[in-house]
Motif scaffolding. Sequence first.
Motif, PDB file in Angstrom:
ATOM      1  N   VAL A  98       0.975  -0.940   0.314  1.00 46.60           N
ATOM      2  CA  VAL A  98       0.040  -0.110  -0.193  1.00 46.60           C
ATOM      3  C   VAL A  98       1.184   1.310   0.075  1.00 46.60           C
ATOM      4  O   VAL A  98       0.486   2.049  -0.830  1.00 46.60           O
ATOM      5  N   ASP A  99       1.970   1.498   1.065  1.00 45.71           N
ATOM      6  CA  ASP A  99       3.042   2.668   0.945  1.00 45.71           C
ATOM      7  C   ASP A  99       3.425   2.365  -0.128  1.00 45.71           C
ATOM      8  O   ASP A  99       3.777   4.355  -0.613  1.00 45.71           O
ATOM      9  N   SER A 138      -7.348  -6.486   1.265  1.00 45.10           N
ATOM     10  CA  SER A 138      -7.776  -5.876   1.795  1.00 45.10           C
ATOM     11  C   SER A 138      -7.154  -5.017   1.363  1.00 45.10           C
ATOM     12  O   SER A 138      -7.105  -3.612   1.325  1.00 45.10           O
ATOM     13  N   ILE A 139      -5.590  -5.124   0.699  1.00 44.31           N
ATOM     14  CA  ILE A 139      -5.065  -3.526   0.097  1.00 44.31           C
ATOM     15  C   ILE A 139      -5.557  -3.028  -0.910  1.00 44.31           C
ATOM     16  O   ILE A 139      -5.466  -1.732  -0.629  1.00 44.31           O
ATOM     17  N   ARG A 157      -9.009  -2.743  -0.975  1.00 44.84           N
ATOM     18  CA  ARG A 157      -9.242  -1.653  -0.498  1.00 44.84           C
ATOM     19  C   ARG A 157      -9.102  -0.596  -0.176  1.00 44.84           C
ATOM     20  O   ARG A 157      -9.503   0.267  -0.094  1.00 44.84           O
ATOM     21  N   GLU A 158      -7.855  -1.171   0.899  1.00 45.71           N
ATOM     22  CA  GLU A 158      -7.077   0.255   1.103  1.00 45.71           C
ATOM     23  C   GLU A 158      -6.445   1.355   0.303  1.00 45.71           C
ATOM     24  O   GLU A 158      -7.063   2.296   0.107  1.00 45.71           O
ATOM     25  N   THR A 183      -8.357   1.909  -2.936  1.00 39.93           N
ATOM     26  CA  THR A 183      -9.406   2.809  -3.350  1.00 39.93           C
ATOM     27  C   THR A 183      -9.870   2.954  -2.561  1.00 39.93           C
ATOM     28  O   THR A 183     -10.643   4.887  -2.680  1.00 39.93           O
ATOM     29  N   ARG A 184      -9.451   3.686  -1.184  1.00 39.87           N
ATOM     30  CA  ARG A 184      -9.564   4.507   0.000  1.00 39.87           C
ATOM     31  C   ARG A 184      -8.841   5.656  -0.101  1.00 39.87           C
ATOM     32  O   ARG A 184      -9.278   6.667   0.046  1.00 39.87           O
ATOM     33  N   LYS A 185      -7.814   5.869   0.148  1.00 41.54           N
ATOM     34  CA  LYS A 185      -6.630   6.312   0.359  1.00 41.54           C
ATOM     35  C   LYS A 185      -6.110   7.288  -1.650  1.00 41.54           C
ATOM     36  O   LYS A 185      -5.426   8.268  -1.066  1.00 41.54           O
ATOM     37  N   ARG A 208     -12.089   6.565   7.967  1.00 45.53           N
ATOM     38  CA  ARG A 208     -11.612   5.115   8.538  1.00 45.53           C
ATOM     39  C   ARG A 208     -12.344   4.268   7.932  1.00 45.53           C
ATOM     40  O   ARG A 208     -11.782   3.291   7.247  1.00 45.53           O
ATOM     41  N   PHE A 213     -14.874   2.401   5.174  1.00 43.04           N
ATOM     42  CA  PHE A 213     -15.154   3.043   4.159  1.00 43.04           C
ATOM     43  C   PHE A 213     -16.198   3.370   4.420  1.00 43.04           C
ATOM     44  O   PHE A 213     -17.366   3.326   4.262  1.00 43.04           O
TER      45      PHE A 213
END
Length: 285
Positions: free
Chosen positions: A83-84, A115-116, A118-119, A121-123, A264, A266
């Motif tokens: 993610v980072d 999970s990756i 999704r995160e 997509t959010r950030k 935080r 979604f």
Amino acid sequence: MFENLKINNILIKKILIGIAFSPNLKANLFEALRLGNMLGAQVIGVHVGEKSEEKEKQLQQLLDEVSALEQPFKTIWQEGKPVDVILQTTKQEQIDLLILGALQKEKLYKYYVGSIARELTRKAKCSVLLLIKPSIERIPCNHLVVSGLEDDKTKETIKAALAISKKLDCKRVTIVEEISQTELNVKVNDDASLRKATLAKERLKEREDFRVQCVLDEIDTTDIIIKKQSIFGRRGYSIGHYAKVKRADLLVMSAPKKMGIIDRIFPHDLEYILAELPTDVLIVK
């Protein structure tokens, strides 16, 4: 040869895709490169992990199978947390569109966002395209569904959807206007109240159709068959169900608004979409 596509007045000049050496690598890569050619954008691949001669060779073999590219392909090798690394790359490379492959539930004909993804997509600050059925050979896009929900982002999202439909040579677009049942404010307990509820529904549909038509009046819709569809129900779930039932090839949604600490978790409108993707989904930011 290709004019760049604009999403929310931002030129789609760069597309980023994660390079994971999995069974879907070839299909995901081919989808991204085809889209890059159609949009006149450069495709950048980022591999989160150690660089090796074997991986380089495998990637180059796939690239050698691709037809001529309008823009050169660029590969970034970076170790770290997925993610980072991907979020950092979207900023450093000024990415306009991030392509993510969604995951399929084991032995079930259902899809979900890991999970990756999704995160991300959010950030991610750029638009995100979620692919559930990447294909090595191009599958034509025949039906595009876009959210016409009353929102300050909807006008630009509809514009982006219609621009994309032209690039994909998709002639059929449905604009779905989700209307909450609470807006009816009519309890049905007899024939009179049923007539009243029916009339209220028609008025709400007319209101939504008029609002969307005002947006369409500002856009060139030549050669596109546009349908306006009002749906009463839960936001997010309703349009996802519609896209699935109508077998849409692409669903276009606006990115959710930021909600501070609540963000935080979604945002609920897209939660139904991400829980079980009905088709490929483009989230416009």
